[in-house]
Structure formats: structure tokens, C-alpha cells
Design an enzyme around this catalytic site. Structure first.
Site, PDB file in Angstrom:
ATOM      1  CG  ASP A  16       2.572 -29.988   4.972  1.00  0.00           C
ATOM      2  OD1 ASP A  16       1.851 -30.115   5.973  1.00  0.00           O
ATOM      3  OD2 ASP A  16       2.991 -28.880   4.572  1.00  0.00           O
ATOM      4  CB  CYS A  56       3.243 -25.651   7.767  1.00  0.00           C
ATOM      5  SG  CYS A  56       1.803 -26.697   7.429  1.00  0.00           S
ATOM      6  CG  HIS A 106       5.065 -22.197   5.253  1.00  0.00           C
ATOM      7  ND1 HIS A 106       3.919 -22.917   5.461  1.00  0.00           N
ATOM      8  CD2 HIS A 106       4.690 -20.895   5.325  1.00  0.00           C
ATOM      9  CE1 HIS A 106       2.898 -22.098   5.662  1.00  0.00           C
ATOM     10  NE2 HIS A 106       3.351 -20.869   5.577  1.00  0.00           N
ATOM     11  CG  HIS A 296       2.580 -30.623  11.102  1.00  0.00           C
ATOM     12  ND1 HIS A 296       1.384 -31.073  10.570  1.00  0.00           N
ATOM     13  CD2 HIS A 296       2.896 -29.499  10.401  1.00  0.00           C
ATOM     14  CE1 HIS A 296       0.999 -30.259   9.608  1.00  0.00           C
ATOM     15  NE2 HIS A 296       1.895 -29.293   9.477  1.00  0.00           N
TER      16      HIS A 296
END
Length: 525
Positions: A16, A56, A106, A296
């Protein structure tokens, strides 16, 4: 060899906020990441890989569905993914796989599996609609969950944090999944996603990893924050969104934040090594394809910005490595690729050695399989990556197109941007108004117009935001019932219990299996 099937096992290690710009295999000479660098040197490394949305949940929804977020509805970090939306976990189950998730994905909404047969941890972030942006009040900060500069100001050493507690569990549970699979009688191939929160801020790392960089000269950002009035429009909005001017930063604080971030990259690198060691212990290494990536990147102070939400390279460019020495020769791929390419790639990997035909796409896919590029076949490849941004920090749809050496960024509230990343890798010179590039800009404008109807997308996003905000307000009145995932755990079937045959259970729970135990019949003297 623990070859239960001719199909490849698949291990996806997802990080992440890990920028490709902060890895040795992508040219960074300060970060210590030997395990990542090793699979990069022995595997297929995609040099020009991008998040399909530099935030995210949106990036992960594109990764899971093979669709751009404007198609699948993954607009922001409280976006709802319907249970009817096919993910690569659904496709792989149709192809005979046992699918596991350890860690963060997520997901928002009551379906917290989305095709995974087993999920062994909860998520680190909320599963409800509490983090919905408001484009009708886009200039207003939502301090409850917006990023601020505390992560930078408080950077340094910590023995334990919320994130470290989580990733310790994610890694250990993922290791346990591999052990459990190896000693099980299940003949299906395994797909395991081990999804870590690090090196996501806060920039706090254990002393062990901080000390790795004791003798490293940590560099300051390559591009300092531009003088007042020279920052581009989107960067100015991000300055406000993360509260850059609420604090004053010293150079040492910037260096400390970067050092802690690098320390957490080393922490993730260590987990990758442990997972590989476990595969090797269990005889699964040669029959497992490893995919290493991130949702990302992180600006890390470039242009004075931190975290993500930007199409600039540090935020949007991600690592993507496919590692299987028995299947692919070492290769560096220059073509532009993105998260949406992962689903068709995984389906193609799963199809090798499968008895049945691979399923046809259930919904339209925006990605293409990367297996031809893994084998060096560039014929007919689009060499194009698209990224969309539809969350906080803007009030209108944003689009990035990377093709050949150019990156084009458009938003109806901003001036267009065009960067030649071969000549200008730091993205300092916007060529969009340069007459010499008018044909390039026209071509990209046409591509953007073909890609989406900006006004229609904005209307859809605002309507969806309003609906989710209203539903969330209603659900917070009276008894609150969350959607956060609760991993199933039955202590009555763990370890040793009185209803079990002790010897048989000990044999079944061991890998490799011990020699047969055949005692002589007991006779009382």
C-alpha cells in the site's frame, strides 16, 4: 515437490502506497529491498506500470475487477462494490482455484469476500460509507478522515503502531495459509493474496529498519515545492486537502519521513522473503507464480506534496513484477500497463494446465492480458495505460493517459498537462501549450473524449456520493451495525481436542508427512 495440480499456484503480494520510484530495481539507490530486487532481476519487471486510480479503494477495485473505476463504480475510499460485480477471485474459482485473502482490500459494503473462499484477517479500514467525499463542497476539509501532515511531523521510530500490528498479522496468517494448504488434501491450486498496509503512512518504523539506514545519505525530494503561484491547479488543491501550510517542515523532518518510509519498505521486503521461504519449505516454489505490486505510490515530498491522489509519477507509478523462473525468462517490459490488466493476466496464468476452458468475460473488461509481454511478444500491444481519479482533492473527473513517452492529464477545471517523460522524468515542463506538441495534445484530447463523457461522469459521481452519505447518516442513528469482516474461528477444531484421534490429527497436521507409525498390537502381560 508439492504439485497437486498442473495449474500454477498464484501468490499476489500487494503493498500500500509503495511507489516504484523508491525501489532499487526501478533505479532508486537508497532503499534496501533485496528480496524485491531479486524477484525483479529474475522475473518480468514492468517499467511503466500505473495505478488505475491513485487512491486505496479505487485502485484495488480496478485491480480486482479489470474495469476502470468509472465503469465499476469504485470512485473513492467509501465506494460500494456490489456482490454481483465479478472479480478475479470469482474467475479463478470458476477455474478450480482455492482463493484466500490475508489483509487489506478496502471492500466497502456487506460483501467482504467478493469471490474469495477464505479471508483470514479483517480489514484495517472501515467497511461503511463514513469516508464519502462531497464534490458539492469540494473545498471543505473533512478532518475526521482527511490526510494531514501529522505523519510527516511525527515521523521516526516506533516499537508498535496500528499498521505494524496489522501487517504482523497479515504476514503470519499468510504464512499459515501456505502451511495449511501444503498439508491439506485439497487438490485445487491455490491463489493467495497477501495484502499489506505498509509502507503507507504514518511514517513510523521499527528501530531495526530505521537503523538499516544509519549510514545512508537520505536525499531530499528531487523537485522542491514550487514558489507561490507556480504550483499547478491540482497540486494546489492537494496542498489544501492534506493541510501542507498548517505546519512548517524542516529539511530534517522531510529526511526523517523518507527514512521511516524506506524502513517500512524494508519491512515489507522481509515479509516477501518469508513468504518465499515458506513456499520453498512446502515444495511449492517452482509451481507458484508470484506477482508483486502496490495500489498506488507516495509523493514523499516531491513538489511539496505527500501521500497520493496525484497523477505525478511518485504517486501514480507502481511496481509490477511477475516472477516465475520456470515459466518466464528475466525481462524488463517498457510498455505502459495498469491495474486493470491484472484480471485477464491472472485468468491466462490459471488457464495453463487447466482441464476446462477459461470462462468468457462476464462483464466488459478494460484491461488486456500481460502474458504476451511476459514472453517478449509486443505485437499489437496498445502500450497505453489509463488512470482515473474521482475522489477528494478535486470537484471534477480527472484522467491520465500514458502512451509512448508522453503522459497527458486532463480535468475540466484545470489546464491540460503534457509531459515528455523521456526528456523530463521529473515532470517540470508542461508541454500542453507548446505549439510543437499541438498534434500530440489534439490526439490525447480525442482519446479522452472517446474514453468518457466528463459531464455525465461528474453527475454520476455526485449522485452516488449523495446517496451514500444519506444512507450512512441513517445507519448511524440508533444501533450501529457495521459491515467489518469478522474472520471465522472455531477453537473447537484448533490444535488438540478430546474428540480427535491424537495420532491421526498430529500426522494430518504435519508437513512433510512423517514415516508411517505401525506399533505392534498391545498385549497385557
Amino acid at each position: 515437490m508439492n504439485h497437486k495440480t498442473d495449474q500454477q499456484n498464484i501468490l499476489i503480494v500487494m503493498t500500500d502506497q509503495l511507489t516504484a520510484k523508491a525501489l532499487g530495481c526501478y533505479g532508486h539507490n537508497e532503499v534496501i529491498s533485496p528480496n524485491i530486487d531479486r524477484i525483479a532481476n529474475q522475473g518480468v519487471l514492468f517499467e511503466t506500470a500505473y495505478s488505475s486510480s491513485p487512491l486505496c479503494a479505487p485502485g484495488r477495485y480496478a485491480f480486482m475487477t479489470g474495469q476502470n473505476i468509472s465503469r465499476c463504480g469504485g470512485y473513492d475510499n467509501a465506494a460500494y462494490l456490489p456482490a454481483t460485480m465479478p472479480t478475479f477471485a470469482h474467475y479463478l474459482r470458476l477455474m478450480g482455484y482455492k482463493t484466500y485473502l490475508s489483509g487489506k482490500m478496502h471492500f466497502v459494503g456487506p460483501d467482504q469476500l467478493h469471490g474469495f473462499e477464505e479471508r483470514v484477517t479483517t480489514d484495517i479500514y472501515p467497511a461503511d460509507f463514513g469516508w464519502v467525499p462531497d464534490w458539492n463542497n469540494a473545498d471543505q476539509r473533512i478532518d475526521l478522515w482527511y490526510h494531514n501532515m501529522s505523519s510527516v511531523k511525527q515521523a521516526g521510530v516506533a516499537a508498535i503502531t496500528n499498521q505494524l500490528s496489522y501487517d504482523d498479522e497479515v504476514g503470519s496468517r499468510a504464512v499459515q495459509v501456505i502451511y495449511d494448504y501444503a498439508r491439506s488434501e485439497d487438490r485445487r491450486p491455490l491463489c493467495l493474496v497477501a495484502s499489506f498496509i505498509h509502507p503507507h503512512d504514518p511514517y513510523a518504523t521499527r528501530k531495526k529498519y530505521w537503523d538499516l539506514y544509519e549510514d545512508t545519505d537520505i536525499s531530499l525530494p528531487q523537485v522542491a515545492r514550487p514558489a507561490a503561484g507556480r504550483q499547478d491547479a491540482h497540486n494546489r488543491r492537494l496542498e489544501s486537502a492534506i493541510g501542507v501550510d498548517a505546519v512548517a517542515l524542516s529539511e530534517q523532518e522531510i529526511i526523517d519521513a523518507r527514512r521511516a518510509y524506506y524502513g517500512n519498505v524494508s519491512y515489507i521486503d522481509e515479509w516477501l522473503g518469508r513468504l518465499q521461504d515458506t513456499l520453498d519449505e512446502c515444495g511449492m516454489a517452482k509451481n507458484t507464480t508470484i506477482i508483486f505490486t502496490s495500489d498506488h505510490g507516495d509523493m514523499l515530498g516531491e513538489f511539496g506534496l505527500w501521500y497520493k491522489m496525484s497523477f505525478r509519477e511518485w504517486s501514480c507509478r507502481i511496481p509490477m513484477i511477475i516472477y516465475n523462473p520456470s515459466r518466464f525468462k528475466p525481462r524488463r517490459v517498457k510498455q505502459a500497463v495498469a491495474h486493470v490488466d491484472m484480471l485477464p493476466t491472472l485468468v491466462d496464468i490459471a488457464a495453463e494446465g487447466a482441464d476446462a476452458d477459461q470462462p468468457a468475460p462476464i462483464d466488459p473488461l478494460d484491461g488486456r492480458s500481460l502474458l504476451p509481454l511476459c514472453s517478449g511478444n509486443e505485437s499489437g500491444d496498445t502500450d497505453r495505460a489509463i488512470s482515473e481519479y474521482l475522489a477528494e482533492g478535486t470537484s471534477a473527473p480527472m484522467l491520465m493517459i500514458r502512451q509512448a513517452q508522453y503522459k497527458y492529464i486532463s480535468c475540466p477545471t484545470d489546464l491540460d498537462q503534457l509531459f515528455d517523460l523521456e526528456r523530463d522524468p521529473d515532470e517540470k515542463n508542461n508541454l500542453a501549450a507548446d505549439d510543437a506538441h499541438s498534434k500530440d495534445v489534439r490526439s490525447f484530447k480525442d482519446q479522452a473524449a472517446d474514453h468518457w463523457d466528463v459531464d455525465l461522469i461528474r453527475e454520476k459521481v455526485i449522485t452516488d456520493q449523495q446517496r451514500r452519505r444519506a444512507v450512512h447518516s441513517a445507519l448511524t442513528i440508533g444501533r450501529y451495525q457495521g459491515w467489518d469482516f469478522n474472520p471465522a474461528l472455531d477453537p473447537g477444531e484448533q490444535y488438540t481436542r478430546s474428540h480427535m484421534d491424537l495420532t491421526a490429527f498430529d500426522v494430518a497436521s504435519r508437513y512433510p508427512k512423517p514415516k508411517p507409525f505401525k506399533p505392534k498390537p498391545f498385549k497385557r502381560k
